[in-house]
Design an enzyme around this catalytic site. Structure first.
Site, PDB file in Angstrom:
ATOM      1  N   THR A  28    -102.449  60.555  79.752  1.00  0.00           N
ATOM      2  CA  THR A  28    -102.640  62.620  79.077  1.00  0.00           C
ATOM      3  C   THR A  28    -101.107  62.667  78.122  1.00  0.00           C
ATOM      4  OG1 THR A  28    -104.684  62.280  80.166  1.00  0.00           O
ATOM      5  CG2 THR A  28    -103.360  64.813  78.852  1.00  0.00           C
ATOM      6  N   THR A  31     -97.215  61.328  74.192  1.00  0.00           N
ATOM      7  CA  THR A  31     -96.908  59.415  74.059  1.00  0.00           C
ATOM      8  C   THR A  31     -98.355  58.717  74.945  1.00  0.00           C
ATOM      9  OG1 THR A  31     -94.872  61.087  74.872  1.00  0.00           O
ATOM     10  CG2 THR A  31     -95.107  58.645  75.249  1.00  0.00           C
ATOM     11  N   ASP A  86     -93.240  64.291  81.507  1.00  0.00           N
ATOM     12  CA  ASP A  86     -92.325  65.450  81.632  1.00  0.00           C
ATOM     13  C   ASP A  86     -90.902  65.255  82.152  1.00  0.00           C
ATOM     14  OD1 ASP A  86     -94.443  67.533  80.241  1.00  0.00           O
ATOM     15  OD2 ASP A  86     -95.242  66.609  82.757  1.00  0.00           O
ATOM     16  N   LYS A  96     -94.739  65.716  86.191  1.00  0.00           N
ATOM     17  CA  LYS A  96     -96.097  65.630  85.102  1.00  0.00           C
ATOM     18  C   LYS A  96     -96.830  66.521  85.417  1.00  0.00           C
ATOM     19  CE  LYS A  96     -98.547  61.528  84.986  1.00  0.00           C
ATOM     20  NZ  LYS A  96     -98.247  62.035  83.498  1.00  0.00           N
ATOM     21  N   GLY A  97     -97.859  67.045  83.951  1.00  0.00           N
ATOM     22  CA  GLY A  97     -98.315  67.590  84.459  1.00  0.00           C
ATOM     23  C   GLY A  97     -98.449  69.471  83.025  1.00  0.00           C
ATOM     24  N   GLY A  98     -97.237  69.221  82.378  1.00  0.00           N
ATOM     25  CA  GLY A  98     -97.150  70.025  81.154  1.00  0.00           C
ATOM     26  C   GLY A  98     -98.492  69.774  80.458  1.00  0.00           C
ATOM     27  N   GLU A 105    -104.495  62.442  86.222  1.00  0.00           N
ATOM     28  CA  GLU A 105    -103.396  61.832  86.533  1.00  0.00           C
ATOM     29  C   GLU A 105    -102.567  61.285  87.944  1.00  0.00           C
ATOM     30  OE1 GLU A 105    -101.025  63.089  82.320  1.00  0.00           O
ATOM     31  OE2 GLU A 105    -100.715  64.507  83.851  1.00  0.00           O
TER      32      GLU A 105
HETATM   33  C1  5RP Z   1     -99.480  65.823  80.639  1.00  0.00           C
HETATM   34  C2  5RP Z   1     -98.792  64.860  81.419  1.00  0.00           C
HETATM   35  C3  5RP Z   1     -98.018  63.983  80.558  1.00  0.00           C
HETATM   36  O1  5RP Z   1     -97.859  63.047  80.597  1.00  0.00           O
HETATM   37  C4  5RP Z   1     -97.194  64.985  80.508  1.00  0.00           C
HETATM   38  O2  5RP Z   1     -97.474  66.285  79.930  1.00  0.00           O
HETATM   39  C5  5RP Z   1     -96.173  64.100  78.943  1.00  0.00           C
HETATM   40  O3  5RP Z   1     -96.466  64.695  77.684  1.00  0.00           O
HETATM   41  P1  5RP Z   1     -95.706  64.018  76.364  1.00  0.00           P
HETATM   42  O4  5RP Z   1     -96.073  62.470  75.624  1.00  0.00           O
HETATM   43  O5  5RP Z   1     -96.907  64.945  75.410  1.00  0.00           O
HETATM   44  O6  5RP Z   1     -93.920  64.431  76.096  1.00  0.00           O
HETATM   45  O7  5RP Z   1     -98.158  64.422  82.655  1.00  0.00           O
HETATM   46  O8  5RP Z   1    -100.487  66.711  82.102  1.00  0.00           O
END
Ligand code: 5RP
Length: 230
Positions: A28, A31, A86, A96-98, A105
């Site tokens: 998610t 990226t 993240d 992770k978890g942003g 995940e």
């Molecule tokens: C979502 C996540 C994402 O992998 C993480 O936030 C990175 O996101 P991005 O690719 O938009 O920087 O852990 O829960």
């Protein structure tokens, strides 16, 4: 190269690890979404894979682009998960978890034989903790859980603001129906100690420290791609 171009390069490199017939965990975030777009092109060209998405958002994009989906109930063992992060350190510990999808995940990554992280170089850090640590919590007993998290952090030598994640003036709700507390502890020199402490808090559903799950990280930077191995 701008950040999006770097994400696409990391995603393209990860696609090289995907083989016909694979059962894939699909991450998610922005990226991971670039990876889904490239994967969809392969599927349209005849590649035979099935994906287990780590969020409703990823599932919707996969459906829109024609990537075949399954669930962990139908397909409990996966060959490979590709996901963003993240933060990534040199030992492949992650935050992770942003995007709020950390629980699914982590479940999907744990059900995978291998996990490859894809990221632009801004995500690579010496020590985790610049990015606030997302902690998924049960809605019940929020204040008590917040106090217990602070005590667990203190026992691991950490402290800092614990902020309930909001969206449009309301608490952000995960796909699992929980809330997220973003913990700004700063540098986390011993992620394992913090992880153990947080897991001992009953109201904590899961946290965004991914330890011992990633096998490699594909990092795209101005100088090209480099792969960090466990
Ligand atoms: C979502 C996540 C994402 O992998 C993480 O936030 C990175 O996101 P991005 O690719 O938009 O920087 O852990 O829960």
């Amino acid at each position: 190269m701008d950040a999006r171009a770097l994400k696409i390069e990391a995603a393209r490199a990860a696609l090289g690890h995907v083989a016909d017939g694979m059962r894939l965990g699909i991450g998610t975030g922005s990226t991971a979404e670039e990876f889904v777009r490239l994967l969809a092109e392969k599927v349209a060209a005849g590649m035979n894979i099935v994906g287990v998405p780590t969020s409703e958002r990823t599932a919707a994009l996969c459906r829109e682009l024609g990537v075949p989906l399954s669930t962990l109930d139908e397909t409990p063992g996966l060959d490979l998960t590709i996901d963003g992060a993240d933060e990534v350190d040199g030992q492949l510990a992650l935050i992770k978890g942003g995007g709020g999808a950390l629980l699914r995940e982590k479940i999907v990554a744990a059900a995978s034989a291998r996990m490859i992280v894809i990221a632009d170089e801004s995500k690579l850090v010496d020590v985790l903790g610049r990015f606030p640590l997302p902690i998924e919590v049960n809605r019940f007993g929020l204040r008590a859980t917040r106090l217990a998290i602070a005590r667990a952090a203190d026992a691991a030598g950490l402290s800092g603001p614990l902020t309930l994640r909001m969206t449009n003036g309301e608490p952000f709700v995960t796909d699992g129906g929980h809330f997220i507390i973003d913990a700004s502890f700063g540098r986390i020199p011993d992620p394992r100690a913090l992880s153990n402490g947080l897991h001992a808090v009953p109201g904590v559903v899961e946290h965004g420290l991914f330890l011992g799950l990633a096998d490699a990280a594909i990092i795209a930077g101005a100088d090209g791609i480099r792969t960090v191995h466990a």
